[in-house]
Design a protein around this motif. Structure first.
Motif, PDB file in Angstrom:
ATOM      1  N   ARG A  28      49.200  -5.727 -15.716  1.00  0.00           N
ATOM      2  CA  ARG A  28      50.354  -6.108 -16.528  1.00  0.00           C
ATOM      3  C   ARG A  28      50.851  -4.883 -17.294  1.00  0.00           C
ATOM      4  N   LYS A  29      52.068  -4.451 -16.959  1.00  0.00           N
ATOM      5  CA  LYS A  29      52.646  -3.271 -17.611  1.00  0.00           C
ATOM      6  C   LYS A  29      53.077  -3.629 -19.031  1.00  0.00           C
ATOM      7  N   LEU A  30      52.762  -2.748 -19.973  1.00  0.00           N
ATOM      8  CA  LEU A  30      53.079  -2.973 -21.378  1.00  0.00           C
ATOM      9  C   LEU A  30      54.284  -2.141 -21.794  1.00  0.00           C
ATOM     10  N   ASP A  31      55.070  -2.671 -22.696  1.00  0.00           N
ATOM     11  CA  ASP A  31      56.252  -1.972 -23.210  1.00  0.00           C
ATOM     12  C   ASP A  31      55.901  -1.122 -24.428  1.00  0.00           C
ATOM     13  N   GLY A  32      56.754  -0.150 -24.719  1.00  0.00           N
ATOM     14  CA  GLY A  32      56.652   0.614 -25.954  1.00  0.00           C
ATOM     15  C   GLY A  32      55.881   1.914 -25.857  1.00  0.00           C
ATOM     16  N   PHE A  33      55.326   2.224 -24.705  1.00  0.00           N
ATOM     17  CA  PHE A  33      54.611   3.495 -24.524  1.00  0.00           C
ATOM     18  C   PHE A  33      55.534   4.502 -23.860  1.00  0.00           C
ATOM     19  N   GLU A  34      55.215   5.772 -23.994  1.00  0.00           N
ATOM     20  CA  GLU A  34      56.054   6.841 -23.445  1.00  0.00           C
ATOM     21  C   GLU A  34      55.767   7.125 -21.970  1.00  0.00           C
ATOM     22  N   PHE A  35      54.806   6.427 -21.390  1.00  0.00           N
ATOM     23  CA  PHE A  35      54.475   6.512 -19.968  1.00  0.00           C
ATOM     24  C   PHE A  35      53.933   5.140 -19.576  1.00  0.00           C
ATOM     25  N   PRO A  36      53.834   4.834 -18.272  1.00  0.00           N
ATOM     26  CA  PRO A  36      53.359   3.499 -17.870  1.00  0.00           C
ATOM     27  C   PRO A  36      51.926   3.233 -18.344  1.00  0.00           C
ATOM     28  N   VAL A  37      51.741   2.102 -19.016  1.00  0.00           N
ATOM     29  CA  VAL A  37      50.441   1.672 -19.522  1.00  0.00           C
ATOM     30  C   VAL A  37      50.259   0.214 -19.119  1.00  0.00           C
ATOM     31  N   TYR A  38      49.050  -0.123 -18.660  1.00  0.00           N
ATOM     32  CA  TYR A  38      48.758  -1.454 -18.171  1.00  0.00           C
ATOM     33  C   TYR A  38      47.584  -2.059 -18.931  1.00  0.00           C
ATOM     34  N   SER A  39      47.670  -3.344 -19.170  1.00  0.00           N
ATOM     35  CA  SER A  39      46.563  -4.077 -19.774  1.00  0.00           C
ATOM     36  C   SER A  39      45.542  -4.386 -18.687  1.00  0.00           C
ATOM     37  N   THR A  40      44.263  -4.355 -19.044  1.00  0.00           N
ATOM     38  CA  THR A  40      43.223  -4.677 -18.074  1.00  0.00           C
ATOM     39  C   THR A  40      42.094  -5.451 -18.760  1.00  0.00           C
ATOM     40  N   GLU A  41      41.378  -6.244 -17.999  1.00  0.00           N
ATOM     41  CA  GLU A  41      40.278  -7.041 -18.537  1.00  0.00           C
ATOM     42  C   GLU A  41      39.038  -6.189 -18.807  1.00  0.00           C
ATOM     43  N   TYR A  42      38.843  -5.158 -18.004  1.00  0.00           N
ATOM     44  CA  TYR A  42      37.686  -4.281 -18.164  1.00  0.00           C
ATOM     45  C   TYR A  42      37.992  -2.910 -17.578  1.00  0.00           C
ATOM     46  N   CYS A  43      37.297  -1.915 -18.078  1.00  0.00           N
ATOM     47  CA  CYS A  43      37.430  -0.562 -17.544  1.00  0.00           C
ATOM     48  C   CYS A  43      36.451  -0.380 -16.384  1.00  0.00           C
ATOM     49  N   THR A  74      41.754  -4.073 -29.691  1.00  0.00           N
ATOM     50  CA  THR A  74      41.899  -5.472 -29.303  1.00  0.00           C
ATOM     51  C   THR A  74      42.222  -5.667 -27.825  1.00  0.00           C
ATOM     52  N   GLU A  75      42.529  -4.576 -27.130  1.00  0.00           N
ATOM     53  CA  GLU A  75      42.933  -4.679 -25.739  1.00  0.00           C
ATOM     54  C   GLU A  75      42.559  -3.390 -25.018  1.00  0.00           C
ATOM     55  N   LEU A  76      42.147  -3.518 -23.758  1.00  0.00           N
ATOM     56  CA  LEU A  76      41.858  -2.340 -22.943  1.00  0.00           C
ATOM     57  C   LEU A  76      43.109  -1.962 -22.164  1.00  0.00           C
ATOM     58  N   LEU A  77      43.362  -0.659 -22.112  1.00  0.00           N
ATOM     59  CA  LEU A  77      44.561  -0.129 -21.480  1.00  0.00           C
ATOM     60  C   LEU A  77      44.173   0.881 -20.415  1.00  0.00           C
ATOM     61  N   GLU A  78      44.893   0.854 -19.321  1.00  0.00           N
ATOM     62  CA  GLU A  78      44.681   1.883 -18.301  1.00  0.00           C
ATOM     63  C   GLU A  78      46.013   2.550 -18.011  1.00  0.00           C
ATOM     64  N   PHE A  79      45.939   3.858 -17.760  1.00  0.00           N
ATOM     65  CA  PHE A  79      47.151   4.639 -17.614  1.00  0.00           C
ATOM     66  C   PHE A  79      46.820   5.982 -16.986  1.00  0.00           C
ATOM     67  N   CYS A  80      47.860   6.644 -16.498  1.00  0.00           N
ATOM     68  CA  CYS A  80      47.748   8.014 -16.023  1.00  0.00           C
ATOM     69  C   CYS A  80      48.207   8.882 -17.186  1.00  0.00           C
ATOM     70  N   TYR A  81      47.295   9.680 -17.723  1.00  0.00           N
ATOM     71  CA  TYR A  81      47.631  10.478 -18.903  1.00  0.00           C
ATOM     72  C   TYR A  81      48.448  11.703 -18.503  1.00  0.00           C
ATOM     73  N   THR A  82      48.908  12.442 -19.462  1.00  0.00           N
ATOM     74  CA  THR A  82      49.821  13.566 -19.238  1.00  0.00           C
ATOM     75  C   THR A  82      49.122  14.827 -18.754  1.00  0.00           C
ATOM     76  N   ILE A  83      47.795  14.803 -18.706  1.00  0.00           N
ATOM     77  CA  ILE A  83      47.001  15.954 -18.257  1.00  0.00           C
ATOM     78  C   ILE A  83      45.924  15.447 -17.295  1.00  0.00           C
ATOM     79  N   PRO A  84      45.288  16.348 -16.530  1.00  0.00           N
ATOM     80  CA  PRO A  84      44.289  15.913 -15.544  1.00  0.00           C
ATOM     81  C   PRO A  84      43.082  15.184 -16.147  1.00  0.00           C
TER      82      PRO A  84
END
Length: 153
Positions: A28-43, A74-84
């Motif tokens: 689930r993509k979340l709004d308000g971030f400067e790059f795509p961020v998704y909610s996830t149940e677990y890492c 309160t929530e786990l987020l997964e994303f591709c960060y701006t650096i490796p």
């Protein structure tokens, strides 16, 4: 025979719907971030899951996959960060701030167990699961996470 074929078709359609729903919920993509961020149940819990999730959200060698709690834990987020990758110091867990969208540090020295005892790279985060094991606004490894709730008046 017609009813049986219709029932089979319903099962197939329901299965497709259910797997689509599960897939959408997991990413689930979340709004308000400067790059795509998704909610996830677990890492991810191991390197294989890490690679699978990184591929699923199109991370690359230039923008590495990261899975962290949000600022409120309160929530786990997964994303591709701006650096490796991110160097993470001993005694530190990370979280993602929304505005500006940057990764910040959280001192985990008060954890009962699992606070990283060595500097490591963000793609090894699954080796420190206490930094992504959260519930009700706290890391489960924190003593305060187990305190009894305040009585309602």
């Amino acid at each position: 025979m017609g009813l049986s074929l219709q029932a089979q078709l319903c099962v197939v359609v329901f299965g497709i719907f259910l797997s689509s729903f599960i897939h959408l919920h997991e990413f689930r993509k979340l709004d308000g971030f400067e790059f795509p961020v998704y909610s996830t149940e677990y890492c991810p819990r191991n390197e294989t899951e890490w690679e699978e999730r990184s591929t699923a959200i199109n991370c690359s060698d230039k923008n590495g996959y990261v899975c962290l709690p949000n600022k409120n834990i309160t929530e786990l987020l997964e994303f591709c960060y701006t650096i490796p990758f991110i160097w993470i110091e001993e005694g530190i867990c990370l979280y993602l701030n929304k505005r500006p969208s940057i990764v910040l540090s959280y001192n985990c020295s008060q954890f009962q167990f699992g606070c990283p005892n060595a500097t490591h790279k963000s793609f090894d985060l699954f080796e420190n699961p206490e930094c992504t094991t959260i519930k009700n606004g706290c890391f489960l490894a924190e003593p305060s996470c187990y305190s009894s709730p305040k009585p309602k008046v």
